[in-house]
Structures are given as structure tokens and as C-alpha cells.
Write an enzyme that holds these catalytic residues in place. Structure first.
Site, PDB file in Angstrom:
ATOM      1  N   GLU A  26      23.023   6.818  79.253  1.00  0.00           N
ATOM      2  CA  GLU A  26      24.313   6.264  79.685  1.00  0.00           C
ATOM      3  C   GLU A  26      24.105   5.185  80.750  1.00  0.00           C
ATOM      4  O   GLU A  26      23.023   5.068  81.342  1.00  0.00           O
ATOM      5  CB  GLU A  26      25.197   7.376  80.248  1.00  0.00           C
ATOM      6  N   LYS A  86      34.008   1.257  85.109  1.00  0.00           N
ATOM      7  CA  LYS A  86      33.513   2.544  84.615  1.00  0.00           C
ATOM      8  C   LYS A  86      34.290   2.834  83.335  1.00  0.00           C
ATOM      9  O   LYS A  86      35.511   2.952  83.354  1.00  0.00           O
ATOM     10  CB  LYS A  86      33.767   3.617  85.674  1.00  0.00           C
ATOM     11  N   VAL A 106      29.273   9.507  80.230  1.00  0.00           N
ATOM     12  CA  VAL A 106      28.697  10.408  79.231  1.00  0.00           C
ATOM     13  C   VAL A 106      29.604  10.442  78.003  1.00  0.00           C
ATOM     14  O   VAL A 106      29.139  10.379  76.860  1.00  0.00           O
ATOM     15  CB  VAL A 106      28.518  11.829  79.810  1.00  0.00           C
ATOM     16  N   ASP A 138      42.207  16.793  87.168  1.00  0.00           N
ATOM     17  CA  ASP A 138      41.047  15.912  86.990  1.00  0.00           C
ATOM     18  C   ASP A 138      39.918  16.627  86.244  1.00  0.00           C
ATOM     19  O   ASP A 138      39.142  17.375  86.823  1.00  0.00           O
ATOM     20  CB  ASP A 138      40.565  15.400  88.359  1.00  0.00           C
ATOM     21  N   SER A 140      36.873  15.664  83.451  1.00  0.00           N
ATOM     22  CA  SER A 140      36.196  14.542  82.810  1.00  0.00           C
ATOM     23  C   SER A 140      36.420  14.538  81.299  1.00  0.00           C
ATOM     24  O   SER A 140      36.403  15.587  80.648  1.00  0.00           O
ATOM     25  CB  SER A 140      34.703  14.614  83.087  1.00  0.00           C
ATOM     26  N   ALA A 141      36.578  13.345  80.768  1.00  0.00           N
ATOM     27  CA  ALA A 141      36.663  13.192  79.310  1.00  0.00           C
ATOM     28  C   ALA A 141      35.330  13.531  78.647  1.00  0.00           C
ATOM     29  O   ALA A 141      35.245  13.612  77.423  1.00  0.00           O
ATOM     30  CB  ALA A 141      37.082  11.769  78.958  1.00  0.00           C
ATOM     31  N   ASP A 142      34.287  13.740  79.467  1.00  0.00           N
ATOM     32  CA  ASP A 142      33.005  14.173  78.882  1.00  0.00           C
ATOM     33  C   ASP A 142      33.204  15.447  78.065  1.00  0.00           C
ATOM     34  O   ASP A 142      32.573  15.625  77.022  1.00  0.00           O
ATOM     35  CB  ASP A 142      31.972  14.475  79.983  1.00  0.00           C
ATOM     36  N   LYS A 159      26.636  18.929  88.360  1.00  0.00           N
ATOM     37  CA  LYS A 159      26.484  18.883  89.814  1.00  0.00           C
ATOM     38  C   LYS A 159      27.542  19.725  90.497  1.00  0.00           C
ATOM     39  O   LYS A 159      28.685  19.813  90.038  1.00  0.00           O
ATOM     40  CB  LYS A 159      26.569  17.451  90.307  1.00  0.00           C
TER      41      LYS A 159
HETATM   42  O1  LIG Z   1      25.855  14.061  88.058  1.00  0.00           O
HETATM   43  C1  LIG Z   1      26.523  13.174  87.561  1.00  0.00           C
HETATM   44  N1  LIG Z   1      27.691  13.478  87.006  1.00  0.00           N
HETATM   45  C2  LIG Z   1      28.454  12.530  86.424  1.00  0.00           C
HETATM   46  C3  LIG Z   1      28.062  11.235  86.411  1.00  0.00           C
HETATM   47  C4  LIG Z   1      28.859  10.159  85.736  1.00  0.00           C
HETATM   48  O2  LIG Z   1      30.237  10.366  85.932  1.00  0.00           O
HETATM   49  C5  LIG Z   1      30.878  10.516  84.680  1.00  0.00           C
HETATM   50  C6  LIG Z   1      32.027  11.460  84.761  1.00  0.00           C
HETATM   51  O3  LIG Z   1      33.041  10.854  85.489  1.00  0.00           O
HETATM   52  P1  LIG Z   1      34.531  11.437  85.429  1.00  0.00           P
HETATM   53  O4  LIG Z   1      34.451  12.741  86.143  1.00  0.00           O
HETATM   54  O5  LIG Z   1      35.376  10.445  86.137  1.00  0.00           O
HETATM   55  O6  LIG Z   1      34.832  11.545  83.974  1.00  0.00           O
HETATM   56  C7  LIG Z   1      29.820  11.043  83.766  1.00  0.00           C
HETATM   57  O7  LIG Z   1      30.142  10.832  82.433  1.00  0.00           O
HETATM   58  C8  LIG Z   1      28.621  10.268  84.223  1.00  0.00           C
HETATM   59  O8  LIG Z   1      28.646   8.980  83.687  1.00  0.00           O
HETATM   60  C9  LIG Z   1      26.828  10.895  87.021  1.00  0.00           C
HETATM   61  O9  LIG Z   1      26.423   9.732  87.061  1.00  0.00           O
HETATM   62  N2  LIG Z   1      26.095  11.882  87.568  1.00  0.00           N
HETATM   63 MN   LIG Z   2      38.110  12.159  86.308  1.00  0.00          MN
END
Ligand SMILES: O=c1[nH]cc([C@@H]2O[C@H](COP(=O)(O)O)[C@@H](O)[C@H]2O)c(=O)[nH]1
Ligand SMILES: [Mn+2]
Length: 601
Positions: A26, A86, A106, A138, A140-142, A159
Site C-alpha cells: 500500500e 489519502k 489497505v 469511525d 476503517s473501510a479496510d 496497532k
Molecule cells: O498501523 C497502521 N495502520 C493503518 C495504516 C493506514 O491507515 C489506513 C486506515 O485508515 P482509516 O482508519 O482512516 O481507514 C490503513 O488502510 C493504512 O493505510 C498505517 O499506515 N499503519
Molecule cells: Mn476512519
């Protein structure tokens, strides 16, 4: 913005077309997860780590509206230095329409990788449910993206800036398998344990492959989360970890950070607040969590169409026609099993190339899929090996995944065409010109079978050619049956095996005793025991220990294969088994000092 939904770099396109391993990386971790200027170096290092394993990295980002699968040097520089948005999955159409650039999360990376037919994705930490999500929503869309894209994401966990428990709950709801690699303790990226237990672990890469295959066989399209904890030596002190995190949350609160800025803010804060954290976040690279992983078998229908479209444009490739045929024909589902390695880049090919690198003339017999036969033919010739390829139409050549962890490595494999290798492909003509026939156990178990192997060994005996055997894997010899395996290879002159294999074949834990037992059936036994050296039993004499060379091991992949090459080369010249083992130990030592299973070029 009509046309292709993405653009493959030439390197990635060639690797995919040639059936060679590709792993997605990524770009958000580079542009928003790591501080500058170190992030640029990190991006290059992640790619290099994969390249060193023989894997083509496909770093993914959207540049000027076009999703790029695989970046050139300028692309890597741009994700590290430019102010990129992002980009999650929902941003992709907007970036495309406006011609804008974005670093993919991701979610967006998994989505694009899966469109391109890439099935493995390495990252550091996965996104998930944020703390306080009950109020902020909140998440993540992951997570939902992994429910829909059949990509195996290898990471060091989630994390602890996130709500790990809630993240795991959501993955359960979304029916995304979460599997620990050799542990049921779900890791928290900087820490080996998060306090959350998983239901399942796998102990070998073969098992991961089996899970992927079983998922495919069920027509399921979910991703898989494979959690591989960081090595103990790299773990952050848990007390310091907790302290830094508390201050990070307080700072985010005070700064009023919301939405997609939350993850980058917390990660940046943690890195800044701790020198240790900073170095850790780069040293725990995607490639550490997943040594080397390939693209797996036939891509899904949509991506196949994309491939074909692309292939249609790149008309210089000899295999295009076959690719089309494979896509129309019966997908080789039944052949996607967890066995293998004796593929063209596998154990036997490694031994062949090591032998060739020592000036030995080597004929190499293997089965390959038609779409990449030309590639393998050329690759082997370049390595100085004379290939004799049994070409199978509409079957993939086979792929291999190697997970490297320090001195340990495991493999997961797909036999592909190799299951179809016939012992008759080792022709009498080849035997007539040979000084020795080396047989991989993989071909015995999945290919020749007992009858085919017996007939091959019979023809070798008739031609006066001694036979050596390398069993290769305890996993599938035990499936095949130890008795049947021993029956198949009866009459072989040399047996090369590891301590594990010796234990499996004899039921004897003690290496010395196992070697003596095997020596009753095989005139020359070389039992390798890693840094403990080798036991050689020749013509019924007592086992002779030959010490290993102590070297700084970088990657054990192919050490056994190189050992065999060194041994055979010396033995064919001198007929002295102890001298051969001593020579072999040098060659094996060279092999563990280079990354990958092949001799350095
Ligand atoms: O430990 C990590 N968690 C998440 C990310 C990044 O943050 C994104 C998730 O962000 P959000 O929670 O806004 O979806 C992940 O897809 C990844 O790209 C990262 O760099 N390192
Ligand atoms: Mn988010």
C-alpha cells in the site's frame, strides 16, 4: 476517464503474465504513516525486501487519476514526497474523474490488487475500529473491503491505537477469516500480543495455502487476515508502549482530530514521541511480516478479463493465446492443493541451478503450464541448465509462497502442472547420457506415484545410472504414506534428508539412530541438521559427523538444495562421501548467505 480501471507497470505485468510471484504494497503507510524523508527510504526498502526474495513488489497508488499497480522510481518518489490525498475505495472514482492523485489505504490497495489478480498483500498494521467508535462511528473501510476481496493480507496485527477487540468482532461479523501464524495470540503490531485470542492458528505456510484453496473451493470471495507477530527482539517495551499511547490519545483529543486524519495523526504522534517507536515502525516492514509471497492461481473472472484486455494490447507475448484458452477452459481447481515445491523454481530446480553454477552439465525434467513454458525454458537456460519441459495446456505452472522468519521458513505451494509430470518424461535417451539421476520426493508423491517411480528407478538401474532422492517435505510424505514412499524409492543409491524427514521415515527421534536405520536400505545417507552439521553413513559404516560452517545466515531457503548440489558435484568427481559432504557444507553455507533459493548470478 474511460478505459482501463488501472495501469500495470511493465514489471508487474510481466510477472503476472509469467506466473511469477507478485505481492501488493500500500502507499498510505508511506505518505501518511511514516515521517519524511525516511518514508521514501522505507518505500524503497519494502520493495527491495520483496525483490530479494524473488517477488515482484506491486506498490499501489493513484497517480493523476489512474490507479497504478506497481510504481516506477518517480512514482515511489511521488508517494513519499508529494502531498497526496489519502485514498480509500470510495475516493477512487473521484480521483479518476478529476485526474487527481492519492495514496491508497489497505482498503483501496486490496480492492485494486484483487482487480489486477494479485492475491497476496503485505502491510504493517491493518486499519480497524477506532477507540470511541460507538460515538464517532469511525471504522476503517479496510474491514468491509476485506469482506469482498479475496486477498490474503499479511500484517503484524492491528496497532493498539485502535480498539482491537472491536476490530476483531467486526471481522467476525464480516466473515473474514483471521488466522494467527504460529500463535493464537493476536498481535498488536509493536507488541506480540494484544491480549486478544484467536480461534485459529496455522503452523505452516502450507496450511495458509490450504485455507485459501478451501475458501476458493467454496466460491467464497472474502479476504483473509494472516497475523504474523514481530520477532520478540523487536517488541516494544509494553509499559513504554502504553505510556506513549496514552499521550497520543490525549494529543489527538486536544487537537480535535477527526475522520480520516485520526490514523495518520496517532501514528505520527507515536513515531515522534518515541525514538524506539520511530525506528520500529520502519524496521517492521511489510516484508518482515511476510517474507515472500506469490501471486496465486487463476485470477477471478473480472480480473481475468482485464488481463486479457491488457494481454491483447501487448501482442508480442507468446503465451497470450494460451491465457485466453485457460480462461475459457476448466479452471484447474482440483490441482490447487497444498503440496509442492518441486516446481520449476522449486527444490529440484534450485539443486539443478546450483549444480550448473558449479560447471556440472544438468538436464532438468519438469512439467509446466503452457502459458509460461517459454519463460521457464529461458530462465533455466540462462542459469546454465538444459530444460526438458513437459508442457501442459490450461494448467498453471504452480506457485510457491515462502514465509521467512529469521532462520525459519515455511512454504505454501500449488503443484499446478507438476502433478501431471510423468516418469516417462525422463526418457531412456536422457538416462543413457546421465551419470546420476536425482529425484525430488515431490515428484514421487504427486506425479509419478509408486508405480511410476518404480518404473523410473528400474530404467535407471538398467542404464547403470545411480539414483539420489530428496524426500523434500514431511507434510505430504505422511499423507502419501511412509511405507509407500519407501517402497517407491527402494533401490536409490543416495538419500539426502533432513532430521525431520529421517524421523518421519524411521519413527526414530535420534538422528544417529535414524541415519543407521536408513543406511540399511540406502548405501549412502546424508542427514543434514542445520548448524549442527551433517551425518554421513556410507556403505554400512558408523555415521560420520561433518560439522557445519558457521556463517551469518540470511535466508535458509534452498540451503538443502544447494547442499545436495555440492555433494553430488564432489561425489561424482571423487566418489568420496565424506569429502563430498565437506564440499557440500561450503555450498550450503553460501546458500544461506544469499536471499532466495538460487545461486547468486
Ligand atoms: O498501523 C497502521 N495502520 C493503518 C495504516 C493506514 O491507515 C489506513 C486506515 O485508515 P482509516 O482508519 O482512516 O481507514 C490503513 O488502510 C493504512 O493505510 C498505517 O499506515 N499503519
Ligand atoms: Mn476512519
Amino acid at each position: 476517464m474511460e478505459g482501463d480501471p488501472f495501469q500495470l507497470s511493465t514489471e508487474v505485468a510481466d510477472a503476472l503474465a509469467g506466473g511469477r510471484p507478485v505481492v501488493a504494497l500500500e502507499s498510505t503507510i508511506i505518505s501518511h504513516g511514516l515521517p519524511r524523508p525516511r518514508n521514501h527510504k522505507a518505500a524503497l526498502e519494502f520493495e527491495q525486501l520483496l525483490r530479494d526474495q524473488g517477488v515482484t513488489p506491486a506498490t499501489i497508488a493513484v497517480l493523476d487519476g489512474v490507479p497504478q499497480i506497481g510504481l516506477d522510481a518517480d512514482g515511489v518518489r511521488r508517494i513519499a514526497e508529494d502531498e497526496l490525498a489519502k485514498a480509500s475505495v470510495r475516493d477512487l472514482p473521484i480521483l479518476a474523474a478529476l485526474g487527481r492523485s492519492g495514496a491508497t489505504t489497505v482498503a483501496a490497495t486490496a480492492h485494486l490488487a484483487s482487480l489486477a489478480g494479485i492475491r497476496v498483500f503485505a502491510t504493517g498494521g491493518l486499519g480497524g475500529v477506532h477507540r470511541g467508535a460507538a460515538e464517532t462511528f469511525d471504522e476503517s473501510a479496510d474491514l468491509p473491503t476485506l469482506a469482498e476481496n479475496p486477498v490474503t493480507v499479511v500484517s503484524a496485527g492491528v496497532k493498539s491505537v485502535l480498539d482491537i477487540g472491536a476490530t476483531l468482532e467486526r471481522l467476525e461479523t464480516l466473515s473474514v477469516p483471521v488466522i494467527g501464524y504460529r500463535t493464537t495470540a493476536f498481535p498488536a503490531f509493536w507488541l506480540r500480543e494484544s491480549g486478544f485470542e484467536l480461534d485459529w492458528k496455522v503452523d505452516s505456510a502450507e496450511q495458509v495455502a490450504a485455507v485459501m484453496a478451501a475458501r476458493d473451493a467454496r466460491g467464497s470471495r472474502t479476504g483473509i487476515v494472516l497475523a504474523n507477530p514481530i520477532p520478540l527482539e523487536q517488541q516494544w517495551d509494553p509499559a513504554e508502549h502504553d505510556r506513549v499511547l496514552r499521550t497520543a490519545f490525549a494529543a489527538a483529543e486536544e487537537a480535535g482530530v477527526r475522520g480520516k486524519a485520526v490514523t495518520p495523526f496517532l501514528l505520527g504522534y507515536v513515531v515522534d514521541a518515541s525514538g524506539a517507536g520511530a525506528s520500529r515502525s520502519t524496521s517492521i516492514s511489510p516484508a518482515t511480516t511476510c517474507g515472500s509471497l506469490p501471486r496465486s492461481r487463476s485470477p477471478g473472472r473480472a480480473s481475468r478479463r482485464a488481463h486479457e484486455r491488457r494481454a491483447g494490447r501487448r501482442d508480442r507475448r507468446p503465451h497470450q493465446r494460451h491465457r485466453g484458452r485457460a480462461a475459457r477452459g476448466d479452471p484447474p481447481r482440483h490441482r490447487y492443493d497444498r503440496h509442492d515445491q518441486a516446481r520449476i523454481r522449486g527444490s529440484a530446480a534450485n539443486t539443478a541451478t546450483w549444480l550448473a553454477s558449479r560447471g556440472v552439465a544438468v538436464d532438468f525434467v519438469a512439467a509446466v503450464g503452457s502459458h509460461d513454458a517459454a519463460f521457464h525454458e529461458e530462465e533455466l537456460r540462462e542459469a546454465g541448465v538444459t530444460p526438458h519441459l513437459q508442457v501442459e495446456i490450461g494448467v498453471p505452472t504452480g506457485t510457491i509462497i515462502i514465509v521467512v522468519q529469521g532462520a525459519q521458513r515455511s512454504m505454501l505451494t500449488e503443484r499446478g502442472a507438476n502433478s501431471l509430470l510423468r516418469s516417462a518424461s525422463v526418457t531412456d535417451e536422457l538416462l543413457a547420457g546421465a551419470h546420476l539421476l536425482h529425484v525430488s520426493g515431490y515428484s514421487v508423491v504427486d506425479g509419478f506415484g509408486v508405480a511410476g517411480t518404480r518404473s523410473l528407478l528400474g530404467r535407471a538401474a538398467d542404464a547403470g545410472v545411480p539414483v539420489s532422492v530428496n524426500p523434500g517435505s514431511i507434510g505430504f510424505i505422511s499423507d502419501f504414506g511412509v511405507e509407500r514412499f519407501l517402497e517407491a524409492i527402494r533401490g536409490a543409491r543416495l538419500l539426502f534428508l533432513s532430521a525431520d524427514e529421517a524421523t518421519l521415515l524411521t519413527g526414530e527421534d535420534d538422528a544417529d539412530a535414524a541415519a543407521r536405520m536408513l543406511a540399511a536400505s540406502f548405501p549412502l545417507v546424508a542427514l543434514t541438521r542445520g548448524e549442527r552439521g551433517v551425518l554421513v553413513v556410507a556403505d554400512g559404516a558408523a555415521p560420520v559427523p561433518v560439522p557445519a560452517r558457521s556463517v551469518r545466515a540470511v535466508d535458509p531457503t534452498g540451503a538443502g538444495d544447494a547442499f545436495i548440489a555440492g555433494f553430488l558435484d564432489a561425489w561424482l568427481r571423487t566418489a568420496d562421501p565424506i569429502a563430498a559432504a565437506e564440499a557440500a557444507v561450503y555450498v550450503a553455507a553460501r546458500a544461506v548467505m544469499v536471499i532466495g533459493g538460487r545461486p547468486p548470478v
